[in-house]
Design an enzyme around this catalytic site. Structure first.
Site, PDB file in Angstrom:
ATOM      1  N   LYS A 123      -5.095   1.975  -2.345  1.00  0.00           N
ATOM      2  CA  LYS A 123      -4.676   2.187  -0.952  1.00  0.00           C
ATOM      3  C   LYS A 123      -5.672   1.552   0.004  1.00  0.00           C
ATOM      4  O   LYS A 123      -6.789   1.213  -0.353  1.00  0.00           O
ATOM      5  CB  LYS A 123      -4.598   3.686  -0.620  1.00  0.00           C
ATOM      6  CG  LYS A 123      -3.742   4.515  -1.552  1.00  0.00           C
ATOM      7  CD  LYS A 123      -2.286   4.224  -1.412  1.00  0.00           C
ATOM      8  CE  LYS A 123      -1.501   5.114  -2.384  1.00  0.00           C
ATOM      9  NZ  LYS A 123      -0.154   4.695  -2.555  1.00  0.00           N
ATOM     10  N   SER A 147       3.401   0.526  -3.406  1.00  0.00           N
ATOM     11  CA  SER A 147       2.832   1.073  -2.171  1.00  0.00           C
ATOM     12  C   SER A 147       1.967   0.089  -1.384  1.00  0.00           C
ATOM     13  O   SER A 147       1.789   0.264  -0.195  1.00  0.00           O
ATOM     14  CB  SER A 147       2.024   2.334  -2.470  1.00  0.00           C
ATOM     15  OG  SER A 147       0.840   2.022  -3.164  1.00  0.00           O
TER      16      SER A 147
END
Length: 166
Positions: A83, A40
């Site tokens: 993230k 990600s």
């Protein structure tokens, strides 16, 4: 003789507890080394990269847009996620569907942040589970340790200035 052995044993246990407490405080409040897994955050952080995460920023509420953070996963509290912070409380975030056809605005409520992976096509993030509480943030990643070819401070988002839509 027994008194000497007991004395040394208690001393050893005491030192072990002291150093254990110091190590716990260092890893909990200062920072530590983390291995990131999953696609990600590619290309900024590759699968199995080793990074340094500092924990002081979260304690002083110094997390900013563009920072990469480690947080408890809102969908699986036993795992951590890595993230980038896209929005802080009060921000309006423009989100798009995977087909780029539907666009919507989301507001980040008080005490929350909006997180997204750099690899937007392969990231489960706030577009999926919404804004996450600030309390789930464990630390801020700012330095890559491994692989040695990428040793150094992390670069900016490859998605440009995609932090908030005014």
């Amino acid at each position: 003789m027994l008194r000497g052995i007991l004395g040394k044993t208690f001393r050893l246990v005491g030192y072990t507890l002291q150093y254990g407490c110091i190590a716990h405080c260092a890893f909990e409040y200062v920072g530590g080394v983390v291995m990131c897994s999953g696609p990600s955050m590619e290309p900024t952080i590759q699968n199995s990269d080793i990074v340094f995460a500092e924990n002081l920023s979260r304690h002083f509420y110094a997390i900013q847009r563009g920072d990469i953070v480690i947080a408890k996963s809102p969908s699986d509290p036993k795992s951590n996620i890595c993230k980038r912070v896209i929005g802080l409380e009060g921000d309006k975030i423009l989100t798009t569907s995977s087909s780029n056809f539907f666009k919507s605005h989301n507001y980040v409520p008080t005490g929350h942040v909006w997180l997204e992976g750099d690899n937007l096509q392969n990231s489960t993030d706030s577009r999926y589970y919404g804004p996450i509480p600030y309390g789930l943030i464990r630390g801020r990643i700012f330095f890559k340790i491994w692989p040695l070819s990428d040793f150094g401070f992390l670069r900016d988002s490859p998605n440009g200035q995609r932090f908030s839509d005014d």
